[in-house]
Design a protein around this motif. Structure first.
Motif, PDB file in Angstrom:
ATOM      1  N   ASP A   1       7.470   0.121  -2.607  1.00  0.00           N
ATOM      2  CA  ASP A   1       6.834   0.715  -0.978  1.00  0.00           C
ATOM      3  C   ASP A   1       6.003  -1.143  -1.015  1.00  0.00           C
ATOM      4  O   ASP A   1       7.084  -1.634   0.053  1.00  0.00           O
TER       5      ASP A   1
ATOM      6  N   ASP B   1       5.915  -4.123   3.680  1.00  0.00           N
ATOM      7  CA  ASP B   1       5.855  -2.935   3.235  1.00  0.00           C
ATOM      8  C   ASP B   1       7.783  -2.893   2.820  1.00  0.00           C
ATOM      9  O   ASP B   1       8.648  -3.592   3.617  1.00  0.00           O
TER      10      ASP B   1
ATOM     11  N   ARG C   1      10.416   7.796  -0.721  1.00  0.00           N
ATOM     12  CA  ARG C   1       9.142   7.480  -1.232  1.00  0.00           C
ATOM     13  C   ARG C   1       8.154   8.360  -2.488  1.00  0.00           C
ATOM     14  O   ARG C   1       8.162   9.569  -2.471  1.00  0.00           O
ATOM     15  N   ASN C   2       7.442   7.323  -2.857  1.00  0.00           N
ATOM     16  CA  ASN C   2       7.084   7.565  -4.652  1.00  0.00           C
ATOM     17  C   ASN C   2       6.147   9.098  -3.846  1.00  0.00           C
ATOM     18  O   ASN C   2       6.318   9.983  -4.783  1.00  0.00           O
TER      19      ASN C   2
ATOM     20  N   ALA D   1       5.114   4.658   5.373  1.00  0.00           N
ATOM     21  CA  ALA D   1       4.698   4.211   4.309  1.00  0.00           C
ATOM     22  C   ALA D   1       3.188   4.764   3.884  1.00  0.00           C
ATOM     23  O   ALA D   1       2.148   4.983   4.707  1.00  0.00           O
TER      24      ALA D   1
ATOM     25  N   GLU E   1      -1.417   6.249  -2.306  1.00  0.00           N
ATOM     26  CA  GLU E   1       0.083   5.617  -2.975  1.00  0.00           C
ATOM     27  C   GLU E   1      -0.032   6.464  -4.096  1.00  0.00           C
ATOM     28  O   GLU E   1      -1.040   7.057  -5.132  1.00  0.00           O
TER      29      GLU E   1
END
Length: 478
Positions: free
Chosen positions: A263, A364, A422-423, A464, A470
């Motif tokens: 990210d 990002d 994205r994670n 993001a 996160e």
């Protein structure tokens, strides 16, 4: 009528290359997903794969016509430590398909049960790693990165045990082959020159027909890996477990365990929970690639020349060519990310200057580069002045190249995806899947098929993560 015929060329190699073993049947297989596009590319009917007979094959409860299932043996350096005997501990190679107009590919079941190489493991996979590899490998394919692919995922109807009880699953993986650096290392460590020669001939026939000597094959593998790692890095991808048994001779990305896309940009970023010393950090990947390639070179020295000193000399020269090849590929790919049609070595500093500013401010990675094409990159920086100082030099370089604004924008939009796996979105899909809800998985998979031009209703997947979303660590599937 159902038809899924395979060949079994790897099974024709000497017995010491593998153990013939079938997948272990599961209690109650049920389908999670079939990759319709890939199935058609392979000459398969997706409807056949979703039938009870097809699901039975995808789960390991039945074998396709012509299959000779096996688990391959190999060795490898894992985080720098030598393991002389690894092998397919939870995977079974069913055989190969040769689609019309395409290269021969392996069909492998991951999570198919114990093999002689399981080393005490259960040989199974739980649904999380299966979902992760399906999403990540298919995203990489859509991004244009050479990669193994996911043909299907099924639930087994059985639980597996990690930290807790979890639903079991099997992934059907498609690869140009599963020949690894570690495969060559295994036979080199056995001092089995006949096996090394056989493996070289098999690999050459499968991937490098124009490589007339082992040295030429090594040179071509070096080129493929230099291009691959530069491609990874241009997308902010961190493999996470670049062991020699996870580097293929085909030049495809393999093993989507603790991998992740960044990210916020940080050059030394690590996600893998088992990479405690940053060996496989983002900015270490090129160095690790050449280290791994040196292990391949060492393994095939007896094939390169019977005079060891001469073999070492020419292999070392080939390895020394990795760095300039990687740098050229890196500059070309990142050059296109900033709109340059023909980046030069002198442009590397301009690119690095932008990355340094991104890193210092936590910008990002994906969204900043995408914003260059959209004219909104200044907004990606918490301190816009940092961007302004770079912007003038960038615009001057674009003007010097002489391409028009529309061409520059098109170059950037083709090099900078709007959406990546994205994670936090992957973890959301896994969490939902454990609870029996596959809608987030299917939605994310659909969005990732068009990473450069996502559908308007997928905009939330481009964002993001917030601080509480996160994901800071990723984990090996075992």
């Amino acid at each position: 009528m159902f038809h899924f015929a395979t060949s079994a060329t790897y099974a024709t190699l000497p017995d010491r290359f593998f153990t013939k073993i079938g997948p272990t049947p599961v209690r109650a297989p049920s389908l999670i997903a079939v990759n319709d596009d890939l199935a058609r590319d392979l000459g398969l009917n997706p409807d056949d794969l979703t039938s009870p007979e097809g699901v039975a094959i995808l789960a390991g409860n039945a074998l396709p016509q012509g299959a000779t299932p096996l688990a391959a043996v190999y060795a490898g350096h894992q985080f720098g430590g030598w393991n002389p005997r690894l092998g397919d501990g939870r995977a079974v190679l069913l055989g190969e398909l040769t689609p019309e107009g395409g290269p021969q590919v392996d069909i492998q079941l991951k999570g198919a049960g114990r093999t002689p190489y399981s080393r005490g493991g259960d040989g199974r996979a739980w649904v999380g790693p299966v979902i992760r590899e399906y999403l990540l490998s298919e995203a990489m394919h859509a991004l244009g990165v050479p990669t193994t692919r996911a043909l299907a995922a099924v639930l087994t109807g059985e639980d597996v045990y990690r930290e807790t009880r979890l639903p079991g699953a099997v992934l059907t993986r498609v690869a140009r082959s599963h020949i690894r650096i570690g495969t060559f290392q295994y036979f080199a460590s056995q001092r089995d020159i006949d096996a090394l020669r056989t493996l070289y001939e098999f690999t050459r026939a499968r991937h490098y027909l124009d490589a007339e000597t082992p040295l030429q094959m090594l040179e071509q593998v070096i080129t493929a890996q230099a291009e691959l790692v530069a491609h990874w890095m241009s997308l902010g991808f961190i493999h996470g477990v670049m062991n020699t048994d996870n580097m293929t001779l085909s030049g495809e990305t393999i093993d989507y365990g603790p991998c992740a896309f960044m990210d916020a940009y940080h050059p030394a970023k690590v996600f893998s929970s088992i990479d405690r010393h940053g060996r496989y950090a983002y900015n270490q990947q090129a160095d690790i690639a050449v280290w791994n390639l040196a292990q391949l070179a060492s393994a095939i020295l007896p094939l390169i020349d019977t005079n060891e000193a001469q073999a070492v000399e020419v292999a070392s020269a080939a390895l020394n060519d990795f760095a300039p090849q990687f740098q050229a590929a890196w500059t070309r790919r990142f050059g296109r990310k900033i709109g340059l049609k023909n980046a030069t070595p002198e442009d590397a500093q301009l690119i690095q200057d932008l990355l340094n500013r991104m890193g210092s401010l936590g910008a990002d990675f994906t969204n900043t580069f995408r914003a260059l094409a959209d004219g909104t990159a200044r907004d990606a920086f918490s301190d816009p002045a940092a961007y302004d100082q770079w912007h003038d030099a960038w615009r001057a370089r674009l003007a010097a190249e002489g391409t028009d604004a529309a061409t520059q924008t098109a170059i950037m939009r083709a090099a900078n995806p709007a959406i990546i796996p994205r994670n936090h979105r992957v973890e959301e899909a896994i969490t939902a899947a454990v609870a029996g809800d596959y809608a987030p998985f299917h939605r994310l998979h659909s969005a990732l098929k068009s990473p450069y031009e996502p559908a308007p209703d997928m905009g939330d997947l481009t964002m993001a993560p917030t601080a509480d979303q996160e994901v800071r660590q990723t984990f090996c599937g075992t």
